[in-house]
Write a protein that holds these residues in place. Structure first.
Motif, PDB file in Angstrom:
ATOM      1  N   PRO A 118      13.404   2.551 -33.820  1.00  0.00           N
ATOM      2  CA  PRO A 118      13.386   2.632 -32.359  1.00  0.00           C
ATOM      3  C   PRO A 118      11.985   2.990 -31.857  1.00  0.00           C
ATOM      4  CG  PRO A 118      15.256   3.839 -33.251  1.00  0.00           C
ATOM      5  CD  PRO A 118      14.372   3.499 -34.416  1.00  0.00           C
ATOM      6  N   THR A 119      11.519   2.276 -30.838  1.00  0.00           N
ATOM      7  CA  THR A 119      10.234   2.589 -30.226  1.00  0.00           C
ATOM      8  C   THR A 119      10.417   2.670 -28.709  1.00  0.00           C
ATOM      9  OG1 THR A 119       9.648   0.234 -30.171  1.00  0.00           O
ATOM     10  CG2 THR A 119       8.842   1.527 -32.031  1.00  0.00           C
ATOM     11  N   THR A 120       9.488   3.363 -28.063  1.00  0.00           N
ATOM     12  CA  THR A 120       9.600   3.559 -26.615  1.00  0.00           C
ATOM     13  C   THR A 120       9.270   2.302 -25.838  1.00  0.00           C
ATOM     14  OG1 THR A 120       7.304   4.308 -26.440  1.00  0.00           O
ATOM     15  CG2 THR A 120       9.006   5.995 -26.833  1.00  0.00           C
ATOM     16  N   SER A 121       8.565   1.371 -26.474  1.00  0.00           N
ATOM     17  CA  SER A 121       8.172   0.151 -25.788  1.00  0.00           C
ATOM     18  C   SER A 121       7.782  -0.890 -26.826  1.00  0.00           C
ATOM     19  CB  SER A 121       6.993   0.423 -24.841  1.00  0.00           C
ATOM     20  OG  SER A 121       6.602  -0.760 -24.165  1.00  0.00           O
ATOM     21  N   ALA A 158      10.289  -5.216 -16.277  1.00  0.00           N
ATOM     22  CA  ALA A 158      11.041  -4.931 -17.504  1.00  0.00           C
ATOM     23  C   ALA A 158      10.793  -3.481 -17.893  1.00  0.00           C
ATOM     24  CB  ALA A 158      10.615  -5.878 -18.620  1.00  0.00           C
ATOM     25  N   VAL A 159      11.861  -2.678 -17.900  1.00  0.00           N
ATOM     26  CA  VAL A 159      11.720  -1.231 -18.070  1.00  0.00           C
ATOM     27  C   VAL A 159      12.284  -0.789 -19.419  1.00  0.00           C
ATOM     28  CG1 VAL A 159      12.200   1.025 -17.061  1.00  0.00           C
ATOM     29  CG2 VAL A 159      11.964  -0.975 -15.569  1.00  0.00           C
ATOM     30  N   ALA A 160      11.446  -0.197 -20.231  1.00  0.00           N
ATOM     31  CA  ALA A 160      11.858   0.422 -21.498  1.00  0.00           C
ATOM     32  C   ALA A 160      11.735   1.939 -21.342  1.00  0.00           C
ATOM     33  CB  ALA A 160      10.996  -0.086 -22.639  1.00  0.00           C
ATOM     34  N   GLU A 161      12.045   2.667 -22.395  1.00  0.00           N
ATOM     35  CA  GLU A 161      11.986   4.130 -22.315  1.00  0.00           C
ATOM     36  C   GLU A 161      10.591   4.630 -21.968  1.00  0.00           C
ATOM     37  OE1 GLU A 161      15.067   6.193 -25.229  1.00  0.00           O
ATOM     38  OE2 GLU A 161      13.945   4.617 -26.267  1.00  0.00           O
ATOM     39  N   GLY A 162       9.567   3.904 -22.430  1.00  0.00           N
ATOM     40  CA  GLY A 162       8.190   4.341 -22.199  1.00  0.00           C
ATOM     41  C   GLY A 162       7.606   3.921 -20.874  1.00  0.00           C
TER      42      GLY A 162
END
Length: 267
Positions: free
Chosen positions: A205-208, A232-236
């Motif tokens: 798993p990565t933040t982006s 496009a929204v990721a955790e980072g």
């Protein structure tokens, strides 16, 4: 001693090393230097080769020592470093996934906003069978490296009753993919926005992920009829994608920040 630069793009962090210091020990260096508890720590290393004809070429090694075709975020981190250290606002970086053209949109050293030309995505709907799970409907997407995209409905990104991290790990290492695959879990927020989570081949798993952002966006555009320009929204954090037509290159815009530079003991 080995000189290094560390940078991140939405929390997806990389070390940048000159190719000449690798001494054909790319995998071993990646495993050692990317360790978060015993070394510098990173999701991977970008080895920058300066060729006699002036071309620049990147080799990406993940934290587990495996080599990948490219990283969109890693490429952007290298572009930011070249802008900071050499004043290059436009740069072409060769990768095993094809050349990537990067342009600095905003310069607030050590933070840069960079637009990258990411090539033409290829999207193919596919249902795969995962042992213990059953049929999983998704899409294989190639953006210079392999991805499998799954659409989800919930804010927790679970799929088939499993946490996305668990299902992502199973699919990423599946024998269905000869060289493994990155896995994205995508929620359509609106016609102009998606949210997603990433399980990256070689580091988990990565933040982006830059290519993960492109793969998620391409699948949503091709199969869910969202806009051809997306947030496009990721955790980072958020990145922006533009894909005007299926036969045109996708453009990815996002930040990259230089964290530090230093030296580390070699192998």
């Amino acid at each position: 001693m080995i000189p290094f630069v560390k940078a991140h793009a939405c929390g997806n962090d990389f070390l940048i090393l000159e190719e000449e210091v690798a001494r054909r020990q790319h995998a071993a260096l990646a495993r050692k230097l990317c360790s978060r508890n015993t070394s510098i720590g990173a999701d991977g290393i970008e080895f920058l080769e300066r060729r006699p004809n002036g071309e620049l070429f990147l080799r990406l090694f993940n934290a587990d020592g495996s080599e990948a075709e490219l990283s969109g975020n890693g490429t952007r981190c290298v572009a930011a470093w070249l802008a900071s250290s050499e004043g290059r606002d436009d740069v072409v970086l060769g990768t095993h996934g094809g050349p990537r053209v990067c342009h600095v949109v905003e310069d607030a050293d050590p933070v840069y906003l960079i637009e990258s030309e990411m090539g033409v995505p290829r999207v193919m709907p596919r249902t795969i069978e995962v042992p213990g799970v059953g049929n999983v409907v998704g899409a294989m997407v190639n953006v210079g490296n392999p991805h499998f995209v799954i659409f989800v409905d919930g804010d927790d990104f679970t799929a088939h009753g499993l946490a996305w991290q668990v299902l992502g790990a199973q699919i990423s290492a599946s024998s269905l993919f000869a060289h493994g695959t990155n896995v994205e879990f995508v929620k359509i927020v609106s016609e102009s926005e998606i949210a997603f989570r990433i399980f990256e081949r070689g580091c988990g798993p990565t933040t982006s992920s830059g290519t993960g952002t492109c793969a998620s966006s391409a699948a949503a555009m091709a199969l869910r009829s969202v806009n051809r320009e997306l947030k496009a929204v990721a955790e980072g954090g958020a990145q922006r994608t533009v894909w005007l037509a299926n036969d045109q290159t996708m453009r990815l815009t996002g930040p990259a920040e230089i964290i530090c530079r230093g030296e580390v003991v070699g192998l």
